[in-house]
Design an enzyme around this catalytic site. Structure first.
Site, PDB file in Angstrom:
ATOM      1  N   TYR A  15      -2.163  -1.229  10.965  1.00  0.00           N
ATOM      2  CA  TYR A  15      -2.411  -1.771   9.617  1.00  0.00           C
ATOM      3  C   TYR A  15      -1.257  -1.404   8.688  1.00  0.00           C
ATOM      4  O   TYR A  15      -0.692  -2.243   7.993  1.00  0.00           O
ATOM      5  CB  TYR A  15      -3.743  -1.244   9.051  1.00  0.00           C
ATOM      6  CG  TYR A  15      -3.848  -1.419   7.546  1.00  0.00           C
ATOM      7  CD1 TYR A  15      -4.079  -2.672   7.001  1.00  0.00           C
ATOM      8  CD2 TYR A  15      -3.665  -0.333   6.678  1.00  0.00           C
ATOM      9  CE1 TYR A  15      -4.133  -2.844   5.616  1.00  0.00           C
ATOM     10  CE2 TYR A  15      -3.721  -0.503   5.306  1.00  0.00           C
ATOM     11  CZ  TYR A  15      -3.956  -1.760   4.781  1.00  0.00           C
ATOM     12  OH  TYR A  15      -3.994  -1.929   3.420  1.00  0.00           O
ATOM     13  N   SER A  36       0.829  -1.203   0.000  1.00  0.00           N
ATOM     14  CA  SER A  36       0.000   0.000   0.000  1.00  0.00           C
ATOM     15  C   SER A  36       0.861   1.250   0.000  1.00  0.00           C
ATOM     16  O   SER A  36       1.977   1.257   0.534  1.00  0.00           O
ATOM     17  CB  SER A  36      -0.875  -0.029   1.255  1.00  0.00           C
ATOM     18  OG  SER A  36      -1.428   1.231   1.517  1.00  0.00           O
ATOM     19  N   LYS A  77       1.946  -3.739   6.588  1.00  0.00           N
ATOM     20  CA  LYS A  77       2.371  -3.695   5.176  1.00  0.00           C
ATOM     21  C   LYS A  77       3.865  -3.404   5.095  1.00  0.00           C
ATOM     22  O   LYS A  77       4.604  -4.033   4.326  1.00  0.00           O
ATOM     23  CB  LYS A  77       1.589  -2.625   4.412  1.00  0.00           C
ATOM     24  CG  LYS A  77       0.111  -2.906   4.271  1.00  0.00           C
ATOM     25  CD  LYS A  77      -0.139  -4.147   3.433  1.00  0.00           C
ATOM     26  CE  LYS A  77      -1.605  -4.524   3.360  1.00  0.00           C
ATOM     27  NZ  LYS A  77      -1.848  -5.864   2.849  1.00  0.00           N
TER      28      LYS A  77
HETATM   29  P1  NAD Z   1     -11.070  -7.112   1.292  1.00  0.00           P
HETATM   30  O1  NAD Z   1     -11.297  -7.103   2.767  1.00  0.00           O
HETATM   31  O2  NAD Z   1     -12.255  -6.903   0.417  1.00  0.00           O
HETATM   32  O3  NAD Z   1     -10.364  -8.488   0.871  1.00  0.00           O
HETATM   33  C1  NAD Z   1      -9.500  -9.192   1.714  1.00  0.00           C
HETATM   34  C2  NAD Z   1      -9.970 -10.633   1.751  1.00  0.00           C
HETATM   35  O4  NAD Z   1      -9.109 -11.399   2.605  1.00  0.00           O
HETATM   36  C3  NAD Z   1     -11.386 -10.786   2.314  1.00  0.00           C
HETATM   37  O5  NAD Z   1     -12.145 -11.551   1.406  1.00  0.00           O
HETATM   38  C4  NAD Z   1     -11.191 -11.508   3.640  1.00  0.00           C
HETATM   39  O6  NAD Z   1     -12.282 -12.346   3.946  1.00  0.00           O
HETATM   40  C5  NAD Z   1      -9.902 -12.271   3.397  1.00  0.00           C
HETATM   41  N1  NAD Z   1      -9.115 -12.584   4.593  1.00  0.00           N
HETATM   42  C6  NAD Z   1      -8.732 -11.739   5.589  1.00  0.00           C
HETATM   43  N2  NAD Z   1      -7.977 -12.400   6.496  1.00  0.00           N
HETATM   44  C7  NAD Z   1      -7.875 -13.684   6.056  1.00  0.00           C
HETATM   45  C8  NAD Z   1      -7.225 -14.847   6.549  1.00  0.00           C
HETATM   46  N3  NAD Z   1      -6.551 -14.831   7.710  1.00  0.00           N
HETATM   47  N4  NAD Z   1      -7.306 -15.989   5.842  1.00  0.00           N
HETATM   48  C9  NAD Z   1      -8.014 -16.027   4.685  1.00  0.00           C
HETATM   49  N5  NAD Z   1      -8.649 -14.968   4.168  1.00  0.00           N
HETATM   50  C10 NAD Z   1      -8.582 -13.797   4.849  1.00  0.00           C
HETATM   51  O7  NAD Z   1      -9.929  -6.054   0.976  1.00  0.00           O
HETATM   52  P2  NAD Z   1      -9.382  -5.515  -0.421  1.00  0.00           P
HETATM   53  O8  NAD Z   1      -9.719  -4.086  -0.506  1.00  0.00           O
HETATM   54  O9  NAD Z   1      -9.785  -6.427  -1.515  1.00  0.00           O
HETATM   55  O10 NAD Z   1      -7.819  -5.615  -0.147  1.00  0.00           O
HETATM   56  C11 NAD Z   1      -7.023  -6.700  -0.595  1.00  0.00           C
HETATM   57  C12 NAD Z   1      -5.602  -6.495  -0.124  1.00  0.00           C
HETATM   58  O11 NAD Z   1      -5.110  -5.258  -0.630  1.00  0.00           O
HETATM   59  C13 NAD Z   1      -5.453  -6.405   1.400  1.00  0.00           C
HETATM   60  O12 NAD Z   1      -4.245  -7.037   1.777  1.00  0.00           O
HETATM   61  C14 NAD Z   1      -5.380  -4.923   1.645  1.00  0.00           C
HETATM   62  O13 NAD Z   1      -4.683  -4.616   2.832  1.00  0.00           O
HETATM   63  C15 NAD Z   1      -4.611  -4.450   0.418  1.00  0.00           C
HETATM   64  N6  NAD Z   1      -4.838  -3.033   0.093  1.00  0.00           N
HETATM   65  C16 NAD Z   1      -6.129  -2.588  -0.070  1.00  0.00           C
HETATM   66  C17 NAD Z   1      -6.349  -1.244  -0.342  1.00  0.00           C
HETATM   67  C18 NAD Z   1      -7.746  -0.722  -0.502  1.00  0.00           C
HETATM   68  O14 NAD Z   1      -7.932   0.490  -0.484  1.00  0.00           O
HETATM   69  N7  NAD Z   1      -8.762  -1.539  -0.707  1.00  0.00           N
HETATM   70  C19 NAD Z   1      -5.268  -0.359  -0.457  1.00  0.00           C
HETATM   71  C20 NAD Z   1      -3.973  -0.861  -0.306  1.00  0.00           C
HETATM   72  C21 NAD Z   1      -3.779  -2.216  -0.026  1.00  0.00           C
HETATM   73  C1  UD1 Z   2      -6.886   5.068   3.897  1.00  0.00           C
HETATM   74  C2  UD1 Z   2      -5.870   4.609   4.917  1.00  0.00           C
HETATM   75  C3  UD1 Z   2      -4.786   3.798   4.231  1.00  0.00           C
HETATM   76  C4  UD1 Z   2      -5.403   2.634   3.476  1.00  0.00           C
HETATM   77  C5  UD1 Z   2      -6.457   3.166   2.501  1.00  0.00           C
HETATM   78  C6  UD1 Z   2      -7.198   2.028   1.878  1.00  0.00           C
HETATM   79  C7  UD1 Z   2      -5.896   6.279   6.705  1.00  0.00           C
HETATM   80  C8  UD1 Z   2      -5.132   7.340   7.424  1.00  0.00           C
HETATM   81  N1  UD1 Z   2      -5.322   5.744   5.630  1.00  0.00           N
HETATM   82  O1  UD1 Z   2      -6.229   5.899   2.942  1.00  0.00           O
HETATM   83  O2  UD1 Z   2      -3.877   3.298   5.196  1.00  0.00           O
HETATM   84  O3  UD1 Z   2      -4.409   1.926   2.749  1.00  0.00           O
HETATM   85  O4  UD1 Z   2      -7.419   3.968   3.221  1.00  0.00           O
HETATM   86  O5  UD1 Z   2      -7.957   2.514   0.823  1.00  0.00           O
HETATM   87  O6  UD1 Z   2      -6.982   5.914   7.110  1.00  0.00           O
HETATM   88  N2  UD1 Z   2     -12.305  11.482   3.483  1.00  0.00           N
HETATM   89  C9  UD1 Z   2     -13.295  12.375   3.853  1.00  0.00           C
HETATM   90  N3  UD1 Z   2     -14.453  11.878   4.372  1.00  0.00           N
HETATM   91  C10 UD1 Z   2     -14.674  10.543   4.550  1.00  0.00           C
HETATM   92  C11 UD1 Z   2     -13.662   9.632   4.162  1.00  0.00           C
HETATM   93  C12 UD1 Z   2     -12.490  10.144   3.650  1.00  0.00           C
HETATM   94  O7  UD1 Z   2     -13.143  13.587   3.716  1.00  0.00           O
HETATM   95  O8  UD1 Z   2     -15.758  10.173   5.059  1.00  0.00           O
HETATM   96  C13 UD1 Z   2     -11.074  12.015   2.887  1.00  0.00           C
HETATM   97  C14 UD1 Z   2      -9.804  11.674   3.661  1.00  0.00           C
HETATM   98  O9  UD1 Z   2      -9.539  12.667   4.634  1.00  0.00           O
HETATM   99  C15 UD1 Z   2      -8.764  11.635   2.529  1.00  0.00           C
HETATM  100  C16 UD1 Z   2      -9.557  11.134   1.315  1.00  0.00           C
HETATM  101  O10 UD1 Z   2     -10.931  11.397   1.621  1.00  0.00           O
HETATM  102  O11 UD1 Z   2      -8.293  12.935   2.249  1.00  0.00           O
HETATM  103  C17 UD1 Z   2      -9.376   9.650   1.059  1.00  0.00           C
HETATM  104  O12 UD1 Z   2      -9.654   8.927   2.259  1.00  0.00           O
HETATM  105  P1  UD1 Z   2      -9.727   7.323   2.291  1.00  0.00           P
HETATM  106  O13 UD1 Z   2     -10.635   6.845   1.227  1.00  0.00           O
HETATM  107  O14 UD1 Z   2     -10.041   6.923   3.688  1.00  0.00           O
HETATM  108  O15 UD1 Z   2      -8.254   6.875   1.885  1.00  0.00           O
HETATM  109  P2  UD1 Z   2      -6.829   7.269   2.536  1.00  0.00           P
HETATM  110  O16 UD1 Z   2      -6.993   8.095   3.732  1.00  0.00           O
HETATM  111  O17 UD1 Z   2      -5.983   7.804   1.440  1.00  0.00           O
END
Ligand code: NAD
Ligand code: UD1
Length: 357
Positions: free
Chosen positions: A168, A143, A172
């Site tokens: 969290y 991330s 990562k």
């Molecule tokens: P998500 O929660 O939709 O998907 C994660 C999946 O992992 C879920 O289906 C959950 O049931 C499964 N899971 C969790 N713990 C588990 C375990 N111990 N064993 C087996 N399955 C397990 O999340 P996502 O948004 O699809 O994210 C996927 C990956 O990407 C995650 O590692 C997340 O941290 C990373 N990531 C997500 C974002 C984001 O904004 N969505 C940003 C950066 C990184």
């Molecule tokens: C957040 C997490 C980041 C994670 C990512 C997953 C924090 C500090 N960071 O990132 O670790 O990997 O989500 O997608 O939580 N915002 C509003 N109102 C809301 C929600 C968000 O104004 O109700 C603003 C936030 O202040 C930010 C932007 O929208 O400026 C994006 O927020 P968000 O979607 O939560 O993502 P990140 O903060 O970038």
């Protein structure tokens, strides 16, 4: 390739399954469904089946197996060695795409042990079994959070890692280090660390998308729930940031573009390229108000909002330089902000209760 996809029922995982299957790969999904529903896998099958039944796409894959044979599901936990060994006993796995993990920032502050146990403990267990089974090919979901407060934008991969503001983020950052140390110890590993920026949007079919539990923490799911009438108005966290309109700027990327990035990364794994790190973002930053305005314009819906206090841990701006992924993976994000807003809304509108409908 036959790919083990941990967390494959989740938001990014399910979209990646579609792209893998449409490009001829087979998948074995391991998910404990702690933050997802098995329904997403049924929807993935529907999407891919429609795709393969379209004569225009006939040439895209020479895979002759039935879809049911090409997508296998194991309900289980990455911390459970027994199920991991069962998967390797029953399948020939060529590579792993590792999405499984917990991702709620606030929850990680309240329950750090759970996050370290699940994300780090689970990944260590997975690495152990992959190593024992001589499957040393892995793509890991990292991330932009590993950059902490970035020294400058746009962020390149060689920008020094910073201090994440929550457990969290630390999982990562620490897992990246663990993968680097594994590679140093044994160069047979092929490891790709993908640093995602802010994934939003949904598959354009409207059949799969993000389905957060409870009140969403992230911006786009909050906006779509205001749009559907579940929440009254958006709180904008701060309007005194050092950005063009004072609200926080992020690099939003369409989840389908992100999913395609994994298919490209798999190709790089096939080339046995060792350890590589890539930013996956568009390279363009949008503020919170830019997103509200684009959502309103794309979908003709008003999003009421009010300015609130800053959210602790938030930064002014974060957007990447995605040129390394372009040069080395041949990957570029092509879906623009309007498409991200349209597709997010289509998913929410068609599925007001997510997969619980
Ligand atoms: P998500 O929660 O939709 O998907 C994660 C999946 O992992 C879920 O289906 C959950 O049931 C499964 N899971 C969790 N713990 C588990 C375990 N111990 N064993 C087996 N399955 C397990 O999340 P996502 O948004 O699809 O994210 C996927 C990956 O990407 C995650 O590692 C997340 O941290 C990373 N990531 C997500 C974002 C984001 O904004 N969505 C940003 C950066 C990184
Ligand atoms: C957040 C997490 C980041 C994670 C990512 C997953 C924090 C500090 N960071 O990132 O670790 O990997 O989500 O997608 O939580 N915002 C509003 N109102 C809301 C929600 C968000 O104004 O109700 C603003 C936030 O202040 C930010 C932007 O929208 O400026 C994006 O927020 P968000 O979607 O939560 O993502 P990140 O903060 O970038």
């Amino acid at each position: 390739m036959n790919v083990l996809v941990t967390g494959g029922a989740g938001f990014i995982g399910s979209h990646t399954l579609v792209e893998l299957l449409e490009n001829g790969h087979d998948v074995v999904v391991l998910d404990n469904l702690s933050n997802s529903s098995e329904k997403s896998l049924e929807k993935v099958k529907e999407i891919v089946s429609d795709y393969l039944n379209n004569p225009e796409n006939k040439e895209s894959t020479d895979n002759n197996k039935s879809l049911d044979e090409r997508i296998k599901f194991y309900k289980g936990d990455i911390r459970d060695e027994v199920i991991l060994n069962k998967i390797f006993d029953e399948n020939k796995i060529d590579a792993c795409i590792h999405f499984a993990g917990l991702k709620a920032v606030g929850e990680s502050v309240a329950k750090p042990w759970l996050y370290y146990n699940n994300n780090i403990g689970g990944t260590l267990n997975l690495i152990k079994v992959l190593d024992e089974r001589n499957c040393k090919n892995i793509i890991f979901s990292s991330s932009a959070t590993v950059y902490g407060v970035p020294e400058s934008v746009p962020i390149k991969e060689d920008c020094p890692k910073g201090s994440p503001t929550n457990p969290y983020g630390w999982t990562k950052s620490m897992l990246e280090q663990i993968f680097m140390d594994m590679y140093t110890s044994d160069n047979e590993w092929n490891i790709i660390l993908l640093r995602y920026f802010n994934p939003i949007g949904a598959h354009e079919s409207g059949k799969i998308g993000e389905d957060p539990n409870g009140i969403p923490n992230n911006l786009m799911p909050y906006i779509t729930q205001v749009a559907v009438g579940k929440l009254e108005k958006l709180g904008v966290f701060g309007n005194d940031y050092n950005t063009h309109d004072g609200t926080g700027v992020r690099d939003y990327i369409h989840v389908v573009d992100l999913a395609i990035g994994h298919v490209k990364a798999l190709k790089k794994i096939e080339e046995k390229a060792g350890l590589n790190i890539y930013n996956l973002g568009t390279g363009t930053g949008y503020s919170v108000l830019d997103i509200v305005n684009n959502f309103e314009a794309a979908n003709d819906i008003k999003i009421p909002y009010e300015i609130k206090e800053r959210r602790p841990g938030d930064i002014d701006e974060s957007y990447c330089d995605p040129s390394k992924a372009k040069e080395e993976l041949g990957w570029v994000a092509t879906r623009d902000i309007r498409k991200m807003c349209e597709d997010s809304w289509r998913w929410q509108k068609n599925n007001p209760k997510g997969f619980k409908d």
